[in-house]
Design an enzyme around this catalytic site. Structure first.
Site, PDB file in Angstrom:
ATOM      1  N   ASN A   1       0.889  -1.020  -0.238  1.00 30.63           N
ATOM      2  CA  ASN A   1      -0.135  -0.174  -0.056  1.00 30.63           C
ATOM      3  C   ASN A   1       0.655   1.082   0.014  1.00 30.63           C
ATOM      4  O   ASN A   1       1.938   1.360   0.648  1.00 30.63           O
ATOM      5  CB  ASN A   1      -1.059  -0.164   1.253  1.00 30.63           C
ATOM      6  CG  ASN A   1      -0.427   0.678   2.355  1.00 30.63           C
ATOM      7  OD1 ASN A   1      -0.361   1.649   2.551  1.00 30.63           O
ATOM      8  ND2 ASN A   1       0.117  -0.098   3.338  1.00 30.63           N
TER       9      ASN A   1
ATOM     10  N   PHE B   1      -1.986   8.082   4.170  1.00 29.80           N
ATOM     11  CA  PHE B   1      -2.705   8.926   5.392  1.00 29.80           C
ATOM     12  C   PHE B   1      -3.858   9.417   4.942  1.00 29.80           C
ATOM     13  O   PHE B   1      -4.442  10.469   5.116  1.00 29.80           O
ATOM     14  CB  PHE B   1      -1.769   9.734   6.399  1.00 29.80           C
ATOM     15  CG  PHE B   1      -0.623   9.164   7.055  1.00 29.80           C
ATOM     16  CD1 PHE B   1      -0.735   7.869   7.300  1.00 29.80           C
ATOM     17  CD2 PHE B   1       0.245  10.244   7.729  1.00 29.80           C
ATOM     18  CE1 PHE B   1       0.328   7.227   8.235  1.00 29.80           C
ATOM     19  CE2 PHE B   1       1.084   9.675   8.626  1.00 29.80           C
ATOM     20  CZ  PHE B   1       1.092   8.093   8.672  1.00 29.80           C
TER      21      PHE B   1
ATOM     22  N   SER C   1       5.204   5.174   8.685  1.00 32.44           N
ATOM     23  CA  SER C   1       4.681   4.958   7.292  1.00 32.44           C
ATOM     24  C   SER C   1       5.895   5.378   6.228  1.00 32.44           C
ATOM     25  O   SER C   1       6.414   6.659   6.239  1.00 32.44           O
ATOM     26  CB  SER C   1       3.301   5.914   7.264  1.00 32.44           C
ATOM     27  OG  SER C   1       3.186   5.938   5.966  1.00 32.44           O
TER      28      SER C   1
ATOM     29  N   ASN D   1       4.850   6.262   3.518  1.00 33.79           N
ATOM     30  CA  ASN D   1       4.076   6.671   2.310  1.00 33.79           C
ATOM     31  C   ASN D   1       3.860   8.426   2.434  1.00 33.79           C
ATOM     32  O   ASN D   1       3.106   8.814   1.809  1.00 33.79           O
ATOM     33  CB  ASN D   1       2.705   5.959   2.125  1.00 33.79           C
ATOM     34  CG  ASN D   1       2.966   4.725   1.632  1.00 33.79           C
ATOM     35  OD1 ASN D   1       3.613   4.070   0.968  1.00 33.79           O
ATOM     36  ND2 ASN D   1       2.252   3.742   2.540  1.00 33.79           N
ATOM     37  N   THR D   2       4.596   8.780   3.683  1.00 36.69           N
ATOM     38  CA  THR D   2       4.404  10.264   3.746  1.00 36.69           C
ATOM     39  C   THR D   2       5.979  10.541   3.735  1.00 36.69           C
ATOM     40  O   THR D   2       6.929  10.206   4.585  1.00 36.69           O
ATOM     41  CB  THR D   2       3.899  10.653   5.306  1.00 36.69           C
ATOM     42  OG1 THR D   2       2.465  10.312   5.045  1.00 36.69           O
ATOM     43  CG2 THR D   2       4.077  12.259   5.400  1.00 36.69           C
TER      44      THR D   2
ATOM     45  N   LYS E   1       5.219   3.612  17.277  1.00 37.86           N
ATOM     46  CA  LYS E   1       5.382   2.519  16.107  1.00 37.86           C
ATOM     47  C   LYS E   1       6.564   2.795  15.224  1.00 37.86           C
ATOM     48  O   LYS E   1       6.549   3.738  14.527  1.00 37.86           O
ATOM     49  CB  LYS E   1       3.772   2.555  15.363  1.00 37.86           C
ATOM     50  CG  LYS E   1       3.792   1.419  14.372  1.00 37.86           C
ATOM     51  CD  LYS E   1       2.614   1.293  13.799  1.00 37.86           C
ATOM     52  CE  LYS E   1       2.562   0.093  12.830  1.00 37.86           C
ATOM     53  NZ  LYS E   1       1.048  -0.103  12.235  1.00 37.86           N
TER      54      LYS E   1
ATOM     55  N   ASN F   1       5.808  -1.326  11.272  1.00 38.73           N
ATOM     56  CA  ASN F   1       5.079  -0.980  10.077  1.00 38.73           C
ATOM     57  C   ASN F   1       5.333  -1.956   8.979  1.00 38.73           C
ATOM     58  O   ASN F   1       5.859  -2.801   9.191  1.00 38.73           O
ATOM     59  CB  ASN F   1       5.119   0.457   9.829  1.00 38.73           C
ATOM     60  CG  ASN F   1       4.036   0.976   9.547  1.00 38.73           C
ATOM     61  OD1 ASN F   1       3.510   0.733   8.675  1.00 38.73           O
ATOM     62  ND2 ASN F   1       3.477   2.271  10.105  1.00 38.73           N
TER      63      ASN F   1
HETATM   64  C1  FMN Z   1      -3.902  -0.757   3.545  1.00 36.15           C
HETATM   65  C2  FMN Z   1      -2.929  -0.523   4.647  1.00 36.15           C
HETATM   66  C3  FMN Z   1      -3.104   0.486   5.495  1.00 36.15           C
HETATM   67  C4  FMN Z   1      -2.353   0.863   6.553  1.00 36.15           C
HETATM   68  N1  FMN Z   1      -2.384   2.169   6.941  1.00 36.15           N
HETATM   69  C5  FMN Z   1      -1.784   2.134   8.672  1.00 36.15           C
HETATM   70  C6  FMN Z   1      -2.013   3.450   9.115  1.00 36.15           C
HETATM   71  O1  FMN Z   1      -2.826   4.371   8.780  1.00 36.15           O
HETATM   72  N2  FMN Z   1      -1.093   3.450  10.133  1.00 36.15           N
HETATM   73  C7  FMN Z   1      -0.107   2.486  10.548  1.00 36.15           C
HETATM   74  O2  FMN Z   1       0.251   2.908  11.834  1.00 36.15           O
HETATM   75  N3  FMN Z   1      -0.301   1.461   9.963  1.00 36.15           N
HETATM   76  C8  FMN Z   1      -0.687   1.230   8.756  1.00 36.15           C
HETATM   77  N4  FMN Z   1      -0.749   0.045   8.315  1.00 36.15           N
HETATM   78  C9  FMN Z   1       0.413  -0.943   8.441  1.00 36.15           C
HETATM   79  C10 FMN Z   1      -0.344  -2.038   9.465  1.00 36.15           C
HETATM   80  O3  FMN Z   1      -0.961  -1.363  10.723  1.00 36.15           O
HETATM   81  C11 FMN Z   1       0.701  -2.997   9.923  1.00 36.15           C
HETATM   82  O4  FMN Z   1       1.682  -2.406  10.456  1.00 36.15           O
HETATM   83  C12 FMN Z   1       1.121  -3.721   8.710  1.00 36.15           C
HETATM   84  O5  FMN Z   1       0.423  -3.922   7.792  1.00 36.15           O
HETATM   85  C13 FMN Z   1       1.975  -5.132   9.113  1.00 36.15           C
HETATM   86  O6  FMN Z   1       0.882  -6.047   9.623  1.00 36.15           O
HETATM   87  P1  FMN Z   1       0.123  -6.954   8.708  1.00 36.15           P
HETATM   88  O7  FMN Z   1       1.442  -7.919   7.974  1.00 36.15           O
HETATM   89  O8  FMN Z   1      -0.597  -8.006   9.621  1.00 36.15           O
HETATM   90  O9  FMN Z   1      -0.786  -6.312   7.813  1.00 36.15           O
HETATM   91  C14 FMN Z   1      -1.385  -0.149   7.088  1.00 36.15           C
HETATM   92  C15 FMN Z   1      -1.426  -1.331   6.220  1.00 36.15           C
HETATM   93  C16 FMN Z   1      -2.197  -1.490   5.116  1.00 36.15           C
HETATM   94  C17 FMN Z   1      -2.043  -3.090   4.547  1.00 36.15           C
END
Ligand code: FMN
Length: 347
Positions: free
Chosen positions: A108, A112, A170, A172-173, A210, A239
């Site tokens: 992704n 934000f 993140s 992405n910022t 985080k 993350n």
């Molecule tokens: C579509 C998407 C959006 C995410 N948005 C955020 C976010 O806004 N803030 C954040 O701290 N992590 C965000 N994450 C990261 C997740 O909270 C997590 O740390 C990461 O996906 C790893 O866990 P997983 O493998 O179980 O998905 C996002 C992940 C995905 C897939």
């Protein structure tokens, strides 16, 4: 639950972001599954916050705090909403979310996208007092004072969230992850601690940081030291990754953060580094590639008080939470632990 399995398969046929929107809409209409009572052996404590079970929903799923109640009902022990920024922002242009089905992974670059603090606070204010809901706060992309944005988030949501997560990880910022380096982190956590200590004690809630799993040598120790110095309760590890292990999906070269199964090994390794550096002085939450009871149990034994997941839900549907909890309880008993807490860090 069978119906929800069918729904999960149907959603997988759609564009991933459309599927997510539809899932949120369904959950808001009360169409979510019901998880039932938790096995008492799974009850635990995260930095003073009592959890009925240690399996949390990771942030990014419920960015605007719209469906936390439905996700708690579905069986999660806690839900982290956000990331929320002070002002609403659209995020990056679509497409920005990719399902890597062959790899059981997601990439992704949402950036934000969220409706801002006022909408988020309004939703949280209507929540019932039971159920643990965390607020993950961030900075607007165009902000002139990024540190100030985190302080604004903390102040605005004080008294409304069970805990706070400061998201500096993140990918992405642009430039956000630079807040993890020593001087920037000192300034950020220093200003947040000052703001926290001036807020009414009645709203007191633990603060977590985080982090990204992509850290340089020495950064784990720096982050642990700064977190302890400023009274943080713990660290969410972590993350999405900007690294790319070998992947089979045609989307593998998309820009963004990778999550899901291929992140599991890296996330587990970095959690182990934090557990060693923190030596019991910080609460740790294991996040990244968790998709089974075995994954969750391994993270707990490596030192995590609790775990979170997101990507595995995309492939497994909401029935996964119950399966993980049942398997965790079975593993705890088989290894002779009387409680989940007894297994934390018991390598
Ligand atoms: C579509 C998407 C959006 C995410 N948005 C955020 C976010 O806004 N803030 C954040 O701290 N992590 C965000 N994450 C990261 C997740 O909270 C997590 O740390 C990461 O996906 C790893 O866990 P997983 O493998 O179980 O998905 C996002 C992940 C995905 C897939």
């Amino acid at each position: 639950m069978i119906l929800h399995g069918v729904a999960t398969r149907a959603l997988r046929g759609l564009d991933p972001e459309d599927a997510h929107r539809l899932a949120i809409r369904g959950l808001r209409l009360g169409l979510g599954p019901r998880g039932g009572r938790d096995d008492p052996i799974l009850a635990t404590n995260l930095a003073g916050v009592a959890l009925p079970n240690p399996v949390g929903l990771a942030p990014g799923f419920d960015k605007d705090a719209e469906v936390f109640a439905a996700m708690l009902r579905a069986g999660f022990g806690f839900v982290e909403c956000g990331t929320v920024t002070p002002l609403a922002q659209a995020g990056n242009p679509r497409p920005r979310l990719f399902r890597l089905t062959e790899d059981r992974a997601v990439i992704n670059r949402m950036g934000f996208n969220n409706r801002g603090l006022d909408a988020f606070a309004g939703h949280l204010a209507r929540r019932s007092p039971d159920g643990v809901v965390g607020a993950n706060i961030g900075a607007n992309k165009d902000s002139a004072d990024r540190v100030g944005d985190y302080v604004t988030g903390l102040r605005r949501l004080w008294g409304l969230a069970s805990y706070f997560t400061i998201n500096v990880s993140s990918p992405n910022t642009p430039g956000l992850r630079a807040l993890q380096t020593k001087d920037a982190l000192e300034e950020l956590l220093g200003r947040l601690a000052e703001a926290r200590d001036a807020l009414p004690a009645a709203g007191r809630a633990p603060m977590f940081l985080k982090v990204a799993p992509d850290l340089e040598a020495g950064e784990v120790e720096t982050i642990v030291a700064a977190s302890l110095a400023h009274g943080l309760a713990g660290v969410m590890v972590g993350n999405t990754t900007v690294s790319r292990p070998p992947l089979a999906s045609p989307f593998r070269d998309e820009t963004g953060g990778l999550s899901g199964a291929p992140l599991s090994g890296l996330a587990a390794r970095v959690l182990g580094e934090f557990a060693q550096a923190a030596a019991g002085r910080l609460a740790l939450v294991g996040v990244g590639g968790i998709g089974s009871g075995a994954d969750a149990y391994a993270r707990i034994r490596a030192g995590a008080q609790a775990v979170q997941l997101y990507s595995a839900l995309v492939f497994e549907g909401p029935g996964l939470v119950g399966r993980i909890k049942r398997d965790l309880a079975r593993r705890l008993r088989a290894d002779g632990f009387a409680s989940l807490g007894a297994a934390v860090g018991a390598r």
